[in-house]
Design a protein around this motif. Structure first.
Motif, PDB file in Angstrom:
ATOM      1  N   ASP A  16     -14.720  50.342  23.182  1.00  0.00           N
ATOM      2  CA  ASP A  16     -14.388  50.743  21.860  1.00  0.00           C
ATOM      3  C   ASP A  16     -15.948  50.691  21.066  1.00  0.00           C
ATOM      4  OD1 ASP A  16     -11.948  51.511  21.785  1.00  0.00           O
ATOM      5  OD2 ASP A  16     -11.404  50.016  20.553  1.00  0.00           O
ATOM      6  N   LEU A  17     -16.014  51.209  19.908  1.00  0.00           N
ATOM      7  CA  LEU A  17     -17.301  50.679  19.183  1.00  0.00           C
ATOM      8  C   LEU A  17     -17.195  49.580  18.414  1.00  0.00           C
ATOM      9  CD1 LEU A  17     -17.871  53.930  17.234  1.00  0.00           C
ATOM     10  CD2 LEU A  17     -18.838  53.136  19.526  1.00  0.00           C
ATOM     11  N   ASP A  18     -16.068  48.785  18.072  1.00  0.00           N
ATOM     12  CA  ASP A  18     -15.959  47.745  17.230  1.00  0.00           C
ATOM     13  C   ASP A  18     -15.778  46.380  18.081  1.00  0.00           C
ATOM     14  OD1 ASP A  18     -13.548  48.306  18.548  1.00  0.00           O
ATOM     15  OD2 ASP A  18     -11.988  48.025  16.841  1.00  0.00           O
ATOM     16  N   MET A  39     -15.982  56.752  22.738  1.00  0.00           N
ATOM     17  CA  MET A  39     -15.617  57.640  21.708  1.00  0.00           C
ATOM     18  C   MET A  39     -16.472  57.540  20.575  1.00  0.00           C
ATOM     19  SD  MET A  39     -13.263  59.460  23.039  1.00  0.00           S
ATOM     20  CE  MET A  39     -13.188  60.478  21.695  1.00  0.00           C
ATOM     21  N   PHE A  40     -16.988  58.672  19.914  1.00  0.00           N
ATOM     22  CA  PHE A  40     -17.839  58.721  18.779  1.00  0.00           C
ATOM     23  C   PHE A  40     -17.769  60.050  17.937  1.00  0.00           C
ATOM     24  CE2 PHE A  40     -22.541  58.626  17.136  1.00  0.00           C
ATOM     25  CZ  PHE A  40     -22.699  57.544  16.738  1.00  0.00           C
ATOM     26  N   THR A  41     -16.619  59.844  17.444  1.00  0.00           N
ATOM     27  CA  THR A  41     -16.396  61.133  16.508  1.00  0.00           C
ATOM     28  C   THR A  41     -16.309  60.938  15.162  1.00  0.00           C
ATOM     29  OG1 THR A  41     -13.968  60.955  17.081  1.00  0.00           O
ATOM     30  CG2 THR A  41     -15.204  62.276  18.500  1.00  0.00           C
ATOM     31  N   LYS A  42     -16.527  61.796  14.076  1.00  0.00           N
ATOM     32  CA  LYS A  42     -16.312  61.497  12.663  1.00  0.00           C
ATOM     33  C   LYS A  42     -17.231  60.170  12.296  1.00  0.00           C
ATOM     34  CE  LYS A  42     -11.878  63.596  12.780  1.00  0.00           C
ATOM     35  NZ  LYS A  42     -10.296  63.015  12.889  1.00  0.00           N
ATOM     36  N   ILE A  43     -18.200  60.002  13.055  1.00  0.00           N
ATOM     37  CA  ILE A  43     -18.996  58.583  12.762  1.00  0.00           C
ATOM     38  C   ILE A  43     -19.735  58.807  11.213  1.00  0.00           C
ATOM     39  CG2 ILE A  43     -20.640  57.096  13.416  1.00  0.00           C
ATOM     40  CD1 ILE A  43     -18.064  57.140  15.045  1.00  0.00           C
ATOM     41  N   ASN A  87     -10.629  44.163  16.436  1.00  0.00           N
ATOM     42  CA  ASN A  87      -9.751  45.388  15.997  1.00  0.00           C
ATOM     43  C   ASN A  87      -9.119  45.447  14.895  1.00  0.00           C
ATOM     44  OD1 ASN A  87      -6.914  44.514  18.437  1.00  0.00           O
ATOM     45  ND2 ASN A  87      -8.514  43.479  17.318  1.00  0.00           N
ATOM     46  N   CYS A  88      -8.328  46.459  14.297  1.00  0.00           N
ATOM     47  CA  CYS A  88      -7.921  46.472  13.008  1.00  0.00           C
ATOM     48  C   CYS A  88      -8.947  46.075  12.026  1.00  0.00           C
ATOM     49  CB  CYS A  88      -6.510  46.053  12.791  1.00  0.00           C
ATOM     50  SG  CYS A  88      -6.102  44.378  12.836  1.00  0.00           S
ATOM     51  N   HIS A 123     -13.566  41.811  20.152  1.00  0.00           N
ATOM     52  CA  HIS A 123     -13.127  43.080  19.579  1.00  0.00           C
ATOM     53  C   HIS A 123     -12.408  42.858  18.237  1.00  0.00           C
ATOM     54  CE1 HIS A 123     -10.080  46.593  20.681  1.00  0.00           C
ATOM     55  NE2 HIS A 123     -11.120  46.930  19.706  1.00  0.00           N
TER      56      HIS A 123
HETATM   57  N1  UDP Z   1     -13.327  56.308  17.035  1.00  0.00           N
HETATM   58  C1  UDP Z   1     -14.074  57.327  16.680  1.00  0.00           C
HETATM   59  N2  UDP Z   1     -13.983  57.743  15.375  1.00  0.00           N
HETATM   60  C2  UDP Z   1     -12.885  57.399  14.439  1.00  0.00           C
HETATM   61  C3  UDP Z   1     -12.039  56.319  14.880  1.00  0.00           C
HETATM   62  C4  UDP Z   1     -12.197  56.021  16.159  1.00  0.00           C
HETATM   63  O1  UDP Z   1     -14.879  57.585  17.354  1.00  0.00           O
HETATM   64  O2  UDP Z   1     -13.196  58.059  13.315  1.00  0.00           O
HETATM   65  C5  UDP Z   1     -13.279  55.568  18.292  1.00  0.00           C
HETATM   66  C6  UDP Z   1     -14.279  54.584  18.136  1.00  0.00           C
HETATM   67  O3  UDP Z   1     -15.029  54.351  19.602  1.00  0.00           O
HETATM   68  C7  UDP Z   1     -13.231  53.245  18.327  1.00  0.00           C
HETATM   69  C8  UDP Z   1     -11.946  53.781  19.048  1.00  0.00           C
HETATM   70  O4  UDP Z   1     -12.114  55.276  18.695  1.00  0.00           O
HETATM   71  O5  UDP Z   1     -13.837  51.964  18.832  1.00  0.00           O
HETATM   72  C9  UDP Z   1     -10.794  52.991  18.933  1.00  0.00           C
HETATM   73  O6  UDP Z   1     -10.625  53.116  17.437  1.00  0.00           O
HETATM   74  P1  UDP Z   1     -10.696  51.558  16.761  1.00  0.00           P
HETATM   75  O7  UDP Z   1     -11.491  50.474  17.374  1.00  0.00           O
HETATM   76  O8  UDP Z   1     -11.062  51.672  15.170  1.00  0.00           O
HETATM   77  O9  UDP Z   1      -9.040  51.067  16.863  1.00  0.00           O
HETATM   78  P2  UDP Z   1      -8.378  49.487  16.988  1.00  0.00           P
HETATM   79  O10 UDP Z   1      -9.396  48.775  18.253  1.00  0.00           O
HETATM   80  O11 UDP Z   1      -8.728  49.000  15.631  1.00  0.00           O
HETATM   81  O12 UDP Z   1      -7.106  49.783  17.142  1.00  0.00           O
END
Ligand code: UDP
Ligand code: MN
Length: 305
Positions: free
Chosen positions: A138-140, A17-21, A297-298, A295
């Motif tokens: 995910d990206l993170d 997913m790659f939106t609002k990057i 996350n958060c 990962h």
């Molecule tokens: N993502 C995106 N645009 C955003 C927020 C999230 O494309 O504005 C995508 C991105 O690939 C990201 C995934 O959604 O890795 C999940 O969000 P995130 O990893 O921030 O959530 P977490 O793992 O912290 O719950």
């Protein structure tokens, strides 16, 4: 599996997913870390191709194309890049996932734009039939190993499994299933590993699209009436999209899921440790064995190698 064609298919499909990057420096930096580490450890045979799919809006796509030129410079393997328009995919997805959105989305309504958070759930209907497997990440993330090795996990799926996924490493579902757990004090729902059912984390997912299409059970579970029935049975009300759907159906039908080792999605977020679950936190958080993918996350920092 029996699919001998996939053994010789030299394409390895990965979707992000790659939106609002363009709106977030923090997401841009996470993307850079993920891609550089993927490229650093990526190793494929000569005839193989890593296909990178991005679900994107126009501005993010333009930024992504520029950043990819840079982060893919040192790639030693063949790759292709495919951008999917988030509006097109949302249009296809909405009718399939609309009914489940109210159970697994924030807020009370089923917002059209939230449908994309359920892409993985209906990916087998969205991607062309010729696509038999895809990995959504995910990206993170930070890769510490060759992403090609992740695809080998598909070969360990038992019959009937449609999705490979790592367990959730915080007691988030201990919290979400609070009412069900109160009414069913001996349940494994929301309990920690190794014997409990802690739910799943959607940061790394192996989607066996062919198995998803073939599974009568899985497709029944997508039907609005059956989603409502399970959500009612488990008193479930979430806001994490696909991750909530998979975690809930996994309580009832664990055989649909292949449990990836925790090292394939080593989540680092500790939010719930400070929010009422400090006493049980480590039972969920601990992950023994090698870490293949971190990962963050958060917004948690990922340790340096
Ligand atoms: N993502 C995106 N645009 C955003 C927020 C999230 O494309 O504005 C995508 C991105 O690939 C990201 C995934 O959604 O890795 C999940 O969000 P995130 O990893 O921030 O959530 P977490 O793992 O912290 O719950
Ligand atoms: Mn994430």
């Amino acid at each position: 599996g029996e699919d001998t064609s996939s053994l010789s298919d030299p394409h390895f499909h990965v979707l992000m997913m790659f939106t609002k990057i363009d709106k977030s420096r923090s997401l841009q930096e996470k993307f850079r870390v993920a891609m550089l580490s993927m490229v650093k450890h990526g190793d494929f045979l000569e005839e193989e191709v890593l296909v990178l799919h991005f679900v994107s809006d126009q501005a993010s796509q333009e930024l992504g194309q520029r950043m990819l030129q840079e982060v893919l410079l040192d790639a030693t393997f063949q790759y292709e890049v495919v951008f999917h328009d988030v509006v097109d995919l949302t249009h296809k997805l909405f009718p399939i996932v609309e009914a489940m959105q109210k159970h697994f989305s924030a807020g009370s309504g089923a917002y059209y734009s939230d449908a994309i958070f359920f892409l993985s759930v209906a990916m087998h209907h969205i991607m062309p039939q010729s696509l038999s497997r895809i990995v959504q990440v995910d990206l993170d993330l930070k890769y510490r190993t060759n992403i090609r090795d992740l695809f080998k996990q598909f070969d360990h799926f038992p019959p009937g499994a449609v999705l490979g996924i790592t367990r959730e490493m915080q007691p988030v579902y201990r919290h979400t299933f609070w009412q069900y757990r109160k009414e069913n004090p001996k349940t494994k729902v929301g309990e920690p590993p190794p014997d409990g059912l802690p739910g799943f984390n959607s940061g790394v997912m192996l989607l066996d699209l062919k198995a998803m299409r073939a599974s009568a059970l899985y497709n029944q579970l997508l039907e609005p009436g059956n989603v409502a029935k399970l959500a009612d049975q488990y008193r479930f009300r979430g806001h994490l999209g696909d991750q909530d759907f998979f975690s809930m159906i996994g309580m009832e039908h664990p055989q649909l899921f292949y449990a990836l080792a925790c090292g394939w999605n080593r989540q680092l977020c500790t939010w719930w440790r400070e929010h009422g679950y400090g006493d049980v936190f480590q039972l969920y958080y601990r992950c023994d064995g090698p870490v293949y993918i971190f990962h963050g996350n958060c917004n948690t920092a990922i340790p340096d190698d």
